[in-house]
Motif scaffolding. Structure first.
Motif, PDB file in Angstrom:
ATOM      1  N   CYS A  49     -16.248   1.874 -76.344  1.00  0.00           N
ATOM      2  CA  CYS A  49     -15.174   1.649 -75.376  1.00  0.00           C
ATOM      3  C   CYS A  49     -15.294   0.211 -74.865  1.00  0.00           C
ATOM      4  CB  CYS A  49     -15.309   2.640 -74.219  1.00  0.00           C
ATOM      5  SG  CYS A  49     -14.217   2.281 -72.823  1.00  0.00           S
ATOM      6  N   PRO A  50     -14.195  -0.551 -74.810  1.00  0.00           N
ATOM      7  CA  PRO A  50     -14.291  -1.941 -74.340  1.00  0.00           C
ATOM      8  C   PRO A  50     -14.626  -2.063 -72.851  1.00  0.00           C
ATOM      9  CG  PRO A  50     -12.009  -1.353 -74.789  1.00  0.00           C
ATOM     10  CD  PRO A  50     -12.853  -0.202 -75.243  1.00  0.00           C
ATOM     11  N   CYS A  52     -16.556   0.522 -70.800  1.00  0.00           N
ATOM     12  CA  CYS A  52     -17.865   1.048 -70.388  1.00  0.00           C
ATOM     13  C   CYS A  52     -18.899   1.027 -71.510  1.00  0.00           C
ATOM     14  CB  CYS A  52     -17.721   2.472 -69.856  1.00  0.00           C
ATOM     15  SG  CYS A  52     -17.217   3.676 -71.100  1.00  0.00           S
ATOM     16  N   LEU A  53     -18.476   0.673 -72.734  1.00  0.00           N
ATOM     17  CA  LEU A  53     -19.348   0.569 -73.904  1.00  0.00           C
ATOM     18  C   LEU A  53     -19.954   1.894 -74.349  1.00  0.00           C
ATOM     19  CD1 LEU A  53     -21.151  -2.805 -73.177  1.00  0.00           C
ATOM     20  CD2 LEU A  53     -19.132  -2.399 -74.578  1.00  0.00           C
ATOM     21  N   GLU A  54     -19.398   3.010 -73.896  1.00  0.00           N
ATOM     22  CA  GLU A  54     -19.833   4.315 -74.386  1.00  0.00           C
ATOM     23  C   GLU A  54     -19.164   4.573 -75.730  1.00  0.00           C
ATOM     24  OE1 GLU A  54     -22.000   6.524 -73.267  1.00  0.00           O
ATOM     25  OE2 GLU A  54     -22.490   5.438 -71.450  1.00  0.00           O
ATOM     26  N   GLU A  55     -19.801   5.413 -76.565  1.00  0.00           N
ATOM     27  CA  GLU A  55     -19.233   5.727 -77.866  1.00  0.00           C
ATOM     28  C   GLU A  55     -18.072   6.707 -77.721  1.00  0.00           C
ATOM     29  OE1 GLU A  55     -22.454   7.178 -80.229  1.00  0.00           O
ATOM     30  OE2 GLU A  55     -22.901   5.174 -80.965  1.00  0.00           O
ATOM     31  N   ILE A  56     -16.961   6.372 -78.368  1.00  0.00           N
ATOM     32  CA  ILE A  56     -15.794   7.243 -78.393  1.00  0.00           C
ATOM     33  C   ILE A  56     -15.314   7.332 -79.831  1.00  0.00           C
ATOM     34  CG2 ILE A  56     -15.073   6.793 -76.023  1.00  0.00           C
ATOM     35  CD1 ILE A  56     -13.066   4.765 -77.122  1.00  0.00           C
ATOM     36  N   ARG A  61      -7.383   7.374 -77.727  1.00  0.00           N
ATOM     37  CA  ARG A  61      -6.481   6.473 -77.003  1.00  0.00           C
ATOM     38  C   ARG A  61      -6.962   6.229 -75.578  1.00  0.00           C
ATOM     39  NH1 ARG A  61      -0.819   9.135 -78.933  1.00  0.00           N
ATOM     40  NH2 ARG A  61      -1.016   8.546 -81.108  1.00  0.00           N
ATOM     41  N   ARG A  62      -7.812   7.134 -75.093  1.00  0.00           N
ATOM     42  CA  ARG A  62      -8.352   7.031 -73.734  1.00  0.00           C
ATOM     43  C   ARG A  62      -9.830   7.389 -73.789  1.00  0.00           C
ATOM     44  NH1 ARG A  62      -5.905   7.017 -68.746  1.00  0.00           N
ATOM     45  NH2 ARG A  62      -3.939   7.220 -69.819  1.00  0.00           N
ATOM     46  N   CYS A  63     -10.651   6.639 -73.067  1.00  0.00           N
ATOM     47  CA  CYS A  63     -12.097   6.885 -73.032  1.00  0.00           C
ATOM     48  C   CYS A  63     -12.373   8.131 -72.210  1.00  0.00           C
ATOM     49  CB  CYS A  63     -12.830   5.683 -72.435  1.00  0.00           C
ATOM     50  SG  CYS A  63     -14.605   5.939 -72.257  1.00  0.00           S
ATOM     51  N   VAL A  70      -7.677   2.765 -74.075  1.00  0.00           N
ATOM     52  CA  VAL A  70      -8.285   1.891 -75.080  1.00  0.00           C
ATOM     53  C   VAL A  70      -7.378   1.635 -76.266  1.00  0.00           C
ATOM     54  CG1 VAL A  70     -10.645   2.437 -74.462  1.00  0.00           C
ATOM     55  CG2 VAL A  70      -9.481   3.831 -76.149  1.00  0.00           C
ATOM     56  N   GLY A  71      -6.223   2.297 -76.332  1.00  0.00           N
ATOM     57  CA  GLY A  71      -5.313   2.097 -77.453  1.00  0.00           C
ATOM     58  C   GLY A  71      -5.901   2.600 -78.742  1.00  0.00           C
TER      59      GLY A  71
END
Length: 75
Positions: A49-50, A52-56, A61-63, A70-71
């Motif tokens: 995620c740009p 929080c930098l968590e993996e998604i 489209r949303r963290c 996040v698109g």
């Protein structure tokens, strides 16, 4: 406490805990699908995620952690 000591349940509990602690459990062997392991396949399906930098997931489209929009990533 006295019933526990007389019935020797404490000793059985300690013995079970020691045996469990020294038991050897081999690490899981990664499965291979074609030329790639499951871990490699999972890593390619995730992105950071740009905000929080968590993996998604790549398709997200949303963290799910911070809720940021996040698109989608163009391939």
């Amino acid at each position: 406490m006295w019933i526990n000591l007389l019935a020797r349940w404490t000793g059985f509990g300690w013995l079970a805990a020691v045996l469990w602690a020294v038991a050897y459990f081999p690490p899981p062997v990664p499965r291979v699908r074609g030329d790639h392991t499951d871990e490699e396949i999972l890593q390619r399906s995730l992105r950071a995620c740009p905000m929080c930098l968590e993996e998604i997931k790549v398709e997200a489209r949303r963290c799910r952690h911070c809720g940021a929009d996040v698109g989608q990533v163009s391939a």
